[in-house]
Design a protein around this motif. Structure first.
Motif, mmCIF file in Angstrom:
data_model
loop_
_atom_site.group_PDB
_atom_site.id
_atom_site.type_symbol
_atom_site.label_atom_id
_atom_site.label_comp_id
_atom_site.label_asym_id
_atom_site.label_seq_id
_atom_site.Cartn_x
_atom_site.Cartn_y
_atom_site.Cartn_z
ATOM 1 N N CYS A 43 23.253 5.331 -29.022
ATOM 2 C CA CYS A 43 24.552 4.689 -28.828
ATOM 3 C C CYS A 43 24.638 4.027 -27.460
ATOM 4 C CB CYS A 43 25.694 5.694 -28.982
ATOM 5 S SG CYS A 43 26.014 6.187 -30.670
ATOM 6 N N CYS A 44 23.911 4.545 -26.487
ATOM 7 C CA CYS A 44 23.959 3.884 -25.188
ATOM 8 C C CYS A 44 22.745 2.997 -24.944
ATOM 9 C CB CYS A 44 24.125 4.886 -24.050
ATOM 10 S SG CYS A 44 23.294 6.433 -24.248
ATOM 11 N N GLY A 45 21.625 3.370 -25.483
ATOM 12 C CA GLY A 45 20.481 2.462 -25.493
ATOM 13 C C GLY A 45 19.905 2.108 -24.139
ATOM 14 N N LYS A 46 18.695 1.597 -24.126
ATOM 15 C CA LYS A 46 18.073 1.030 -22.939
ATOM 16 C C LYS A 46 16.974 0.085 -23.384
ATOM 17 C CE LYS A 46 14.380 4.365 -22.004
ATOM 18 N NZ LYS A 46 13.703 5.169 -21.003
ATOM 19 N N ALA A 47 16.361 -0.542 -22.411
ATOM 20 C CA ALA A 47 15.256 -1.415 -22.770
ATOM 21 C C ALA A 47 14.182 -0.604 -23.471
ATOM 22 C CB ALA A 47 14.673 -2.052 -21.517
ATOM 23 N N ALA A 48 13.677 -1.126 -24.571
ATOM 24 C CA ALA A 48 12.720 -0.370 -25.356
ATOM 25 C C ALA A 48 11.443 -0.100 -24.591
ATOM 26 C CB ALA A 48 12.378 -1.132 -26.622
ATOM 27 N N ARG A 83 9.789 -6.600 -25.090
ATOM 28 C CA ARG A 83 11.029 -7.335 -25.322
ATOM 29 C C ARG A 83 12.194 -6.354 -25.413
ATOM 30 N NH1 ARG A 83 11.676 -12.410 -26.107
ATOM 31 N NH2 ARG A 83 9.445 -12.706 -26.559
ATOM 32 N N LEU A 84 13.217 -6.589 -24.615
ATOM 33 C CA LEU A 84 14.386 -5.723 -24.633
ATOM 34 C C LEU A 84 15.095 -5.816 -25.981
ATOM 35 C CD1 LEU A 84 13.877 -6.351 -21.523
ATOM 36 C CD2 LEU A 84 16.296 -5.836 -21.225
ATOM 37 N N ALA A 120 8.126 5.131 -27.185
ATOM 38 C CA ALA A 120 7.115 5.505 -28.166
ATOM 39 C C ALA A 120 7.194 4.600 -29.388
ATOM 40 C CB ALA A 120 7.293 6.967 -28.569
ATOM 41 N N ALA A 121 8.411 4.317 -29.839
ATOM 42 C CA ALA A 121 8.585 3.452 -31.004
ATOM 43 C C ALA A 121 8.009 2.062 -30.753
ATOM 44 C CB ALA A 121 10.068 3.356 -31.357
ATOM 45 N N THR A 122 8.228 1.541 -29.569
ATOM 46 C CA THR A 122 7.705 0.215 -29.225
ATOM 47 C C THR A 122 6.183 0.199 -29.282
ATOM 48 O OG1 THR A 122 9.611 -0.267 -27.827
ATOM 49 C CG2 THR A 122 7.618 -1.541 -27.410
ATOM 50 N N ALA A 167 20.237 -18.341 -22.906
ATOM 51 C CA ALA A 167 21.136 -18.167 -24.050
ATOM 52 C C ALA A 167 21.467 -16.698 -24.233
ATOM 53 C CB ALA A 167 20.483 -18.718 -25.305
ATOM 54 N N GLY A 168 22.755 -16.395 -24.343
ATOM 55 C CA GLY A 168 23.203 -15.009 -24.382
ATOM 56 C C GLY A 168 22.670 -14.204 -25.537
ATOM 57 N N THR A 169 22.313 -14.862 -26.632
ATOM 58 C CA THR A 169 21.847 -14.141 -27.816
ATOM 59 C C THR A 169 20.341 -13.937 -27.848
ATOM 60 O OG1 THR A 169 21.766 -16.245 -29.021
ATOM 61 C CG2 THR A 169 23.789 -14.936 -29.218
ATOM 62 N N ALA A 170 19.628 -14.509 -26.877
ATOM 63 C CA ALA A 170 18.177 -14.356 -26.831
ATOM 64 C C ALA A 170 17.809 -13.000 -26.223
ATOM 65 C CB ALA A 170 17.548 -15.481 -26.023
ATOM 66 N N PHE A 171 16.640 -12.488 -26.618
ATOM 67 C CA PHE A 171 16.187 -11.179 -26.148
ATOM 68 C C PHE A 171 15.021 -11.381 -25.177
ATOM 69 C CE2 PHE A 171 18.149 -10.599 -30.230
ATOM 70 C CZ PHE A 171 18.876 -9.424 -30.098
ATOM 71 N N PRO A 172 15.219 -11.095 -23.896
ATOM 72 C CA PRO A 172 14.144 -11.339 -22.935
ATOM 73 C C PRO A 172 13.086 -10.245 -22.944
ATOM 74 C CG PRO A 172 16.027 -10.396 -21.815
ATOM 75 C CD PRO A 172 16.449 -10.602 -23.249
ATOM 76 N N THR A 173 11.884 -10.611 -22.549
ATOM 77 C CA THR A 173 10.870 -9.612 -22.218
ATOM 78 C C THR A 173 11.111 -9.166 -20.775
ATOM 79 O OG1 THR A 173 9.327 -11.264 -21.385
ATOM 80 C CG2 THR A 173 9.187 -10.712 -23.741
ATOM 81 N N GLY A 174 10.395 -8.144 -20.362
ATOM 82 C CA GLY A 174 10.496 -7.742 -18.968
ATOM 83 C C GLY A 174 10.093 -8.864 -18.035
ATOM 84 N N ALA A 175 9.046 -9.598 -18.401
ATOM 85 C CA ALA A 175 8.592 -10.720 -17.574
ATOM 86 C C ALA A 175 9.662 -11.795 -17.478
ATOM 87 C CB ALA A 175 7.304 -11.301 -18.148
ATOM 88 N N GLU A 176 10.320 -12.079 -18.595
ATOM 89 C CA GLU A 176 11.372 -13.101 -18.601
ATOM 90 C C GLU A 176 12.594 -12.638 -17.817
ATOM 91 O OE1 GLU A 176 10.103 -14.976 -22.949
ATOM 92 O OE2 GLU A 176 11.670 -13.452 -22.810
ATOM 93 N N LEU A 177 12.922 -11.360 -17.907
ATOM 94 C CA LEU A 177 14.035 -10.827 -17.125
ATOM 95 C C LEU A 177 13.771 -11.009 -15.636
ATOM 96 C CD1 LEU A 177 16.752 -9.144 -17.344
ATOM 97 C CD2 LEU A 177 15.314 -7.147 -16.881
ATOM 98 N N ALA A 178 12.550 -10.730 -15.229
ATOM 99 C CA ALA A 178 12.203 -10.876 -13.816
ATOM 100 C C ALA A 178 12.187 -12.345 -13.389
ATOM 101 C CB ALA A 178 10.844 -10.235 -13.547
#
Length: 461
Positions: free
Chosen positions: A456-461, A51-52, A210-212, A77-88
């Motif tokens: 500060c710039c971040g990316k998908a976890a 999940r991003l 790694a954290a994920t 919904a803009g506030t929802a957090f997609p998974t990679g599968a959902e993004l695709a």
């Protein structure tokens, strides 16, 4: 040979590559998207269970949104957090299937080399007037060539994972222990569950990937108490991965670091910090990591599996026959190097940048997306979308739009952390009084904050 009637090649059909195609189509510029994988978003699908930590509002390119909405797309919904599968499934696939993009996308087409027609890297006479020539390997094993007038390389870095060795080289014995090593972000809760349940897993790396993995393993340990987790990091300062907590404008990113810190402090994760891995050796059915720490050479207790989450690096072989200008350390576009170098910056944000920073000495060639960052981590898709908007405007001859670069990135809150033994002050400087020091706006401040690869710039976890 004239190049005006040739398409622009976009290498990679991930989020940034498809965004580039959307902008080119919107400007009436012929484009061809070449994707190495069998489907669009092949790299995203490699971490489809993740999940991003950036919500949908940061994950959709504005021009792509316009195209999709014309065809009745229902935006998540803009506030929802997609998974990679959902993004695709909810974004990349519908975008690729639109009448505008579908005819220009070719999957199973891996670009293996880029050159200039009829001249090698050394030749300069008339170079800029010659078309690019791309060598393409097809899924059936055949190869062919294609001519283009410009190239936007959005091929990413996921396919070229860093090795286990702390020195950037494969650790001794890494190849022989390949069946005990998993790279990237395994699906601990799903298809890789049996490999980690009631076993000991060592996770090597100190980034968000790694954290994920560590958090997923901790959840598995809740169900299977014999599951043990060892976290091995080359550095001793983990302030960046622990992050800014509630001060992070991407709440999920802040929570990720906060949860990880709590697990380490609660001793549910065994932390081995400041350990430089040099080798891995079998010990029966298990493997042993060898390396150095402050006390000298050391062997860690044997584990069942090793997850290598040490980041990625760009494939530089692709551009061997064209003239590129890369940062010598990061292998990023050179102009971005000073802004994102983790040796210099542990906090801050990336100043707005566009076609001028992303160009190379080879006219008409641009590196965009996470590949533009080279080995530096923490890239947001939002950054890539603004990159390609600027690059496409430049290729279309609209320099006013190309130079009007606007980029606002969510703060991490790392800059507002007070110095402690666990989390030293930001960038080694006195603590910053307010999180504004991490803000990136459309205008660079008179004295820009230390820009870098912090969360500060971040990316998908």
């Amino acid at each position: 040979m004239t190049t005006s009637n040739l398409p622009i090649a976009v290498i990679g059909a991930g989020p940034v590559g498809l965004a580039a195609a959307a902008h080119l189509i919107a400007r009436g510029v012929p484009v061809r998207v070449l994707e190495a994988g069998p489907t669009v978003g092949s790299h995203v699908r490699a971490w489809d269970h993740v999940r991003l930590f950036s919500p949908w509002e940061y994950d959709v390119d504005p021009m792509a949104r316009e195209i999709l909405l014309r065809h009745g797309w229902r935006e998540p919904a803009g506030t929802a957090f997609p998974t990679g599968a959902e993004l695709a499934a909810a974004y990349l696939e519908p975008l690729a299937a639109t009448p505008e993009l579908a005819p220009v996308i070719e999957t199973g087409a891996r670009v293996t080399a880029i050159g200039r027609l009829g001249v090698d890297k050394v030749g300069s006479r008339g170079r800029a007037e010659r078309p690019f020539v791309l060598t393409i390997a097809d899924a059936d094993g055949g190869t062919r060539r294609a001519l283009t007038r410009a190239v936007i390389d959005a091929s990413g870095t996921w396919a070229t994972q860093n090795p286990l060795g702390a020195d950037g080289l494969p650790a001794a014995g890494e190849g022989e222990a390949a069946d005990r090593i998993i790279r990237g972000i395994p699906d601990v809760a799903g298809r890789h569950r049996a490999e980690h349940r009631d076993r000991t897993t060592a996770v090597v790396g100190a980034g968000h990937s790694a954290a994920t993995v560590l958090l997923d393993l901790a959840r598995l340990a809740d169900e299977a108490p014999d599951t043990r987790i060892v976290w091995v990091t080359r550095g001793a300062d983990l302030a960046r991965v622990f992050g800014g907590g509630t001060a992070d404008q991407l709440a999920a990113r802040g929570a990720l670091g906060s949860r990880l810190r709590a697990l380490v402090e609660g001793r549910r994760i065994e932390l081995v910090a400041g350990f430089a891995v040099a080798g891995v050796h079998r010990e029966g059915d298990r493997v042993v990591l060898e390396g150095r720490d402050a006390g000298g050479v050391r062997r860690l207790p044997a584990v069942d599996r090793i997850v290598v989450a040490t980041g990625q690096r760009p494939d530089t072989g692709l551009t061997r026959e064209i003239r590129v200008d890369l940062d010598p350390a990061l292998e990023s576009v050179r102009a971005l190097g000073p802004m994102i170098d983790p040796n210099e910056h542990s906090c801050g944000s990336v100043r707005p940048h566009g076609h001028r920073e992303l160009a190379h000495p080879e006219p008409g060639f641009y590196t965009v997306g996470i590949k533009s960052y080279g080995r530096a981590p923490n890239f947001l898709m939002l950054t890539g979308y603004e990159q390609v908007r600027s690059v496409v405007a430049a290729l279309a001859g609209d320099l006013a739009a190309a130079d009007d670069v606007r980029l606002v990135l969510p703060e991490t809150g790392v800059c507002s952390l007070q110095p402690t033994d666990a989390a030293p002050s930001c960038c080694g400087s006195p603590p910053v009084a307010a999180p504004e020091a991490c803000r990136t706006t459309g205008e660079a401040p008179a004295e820009p904050p230390a820009a870098g690869t912090s969360p500060c710039c971040g990316k998908a976890a």
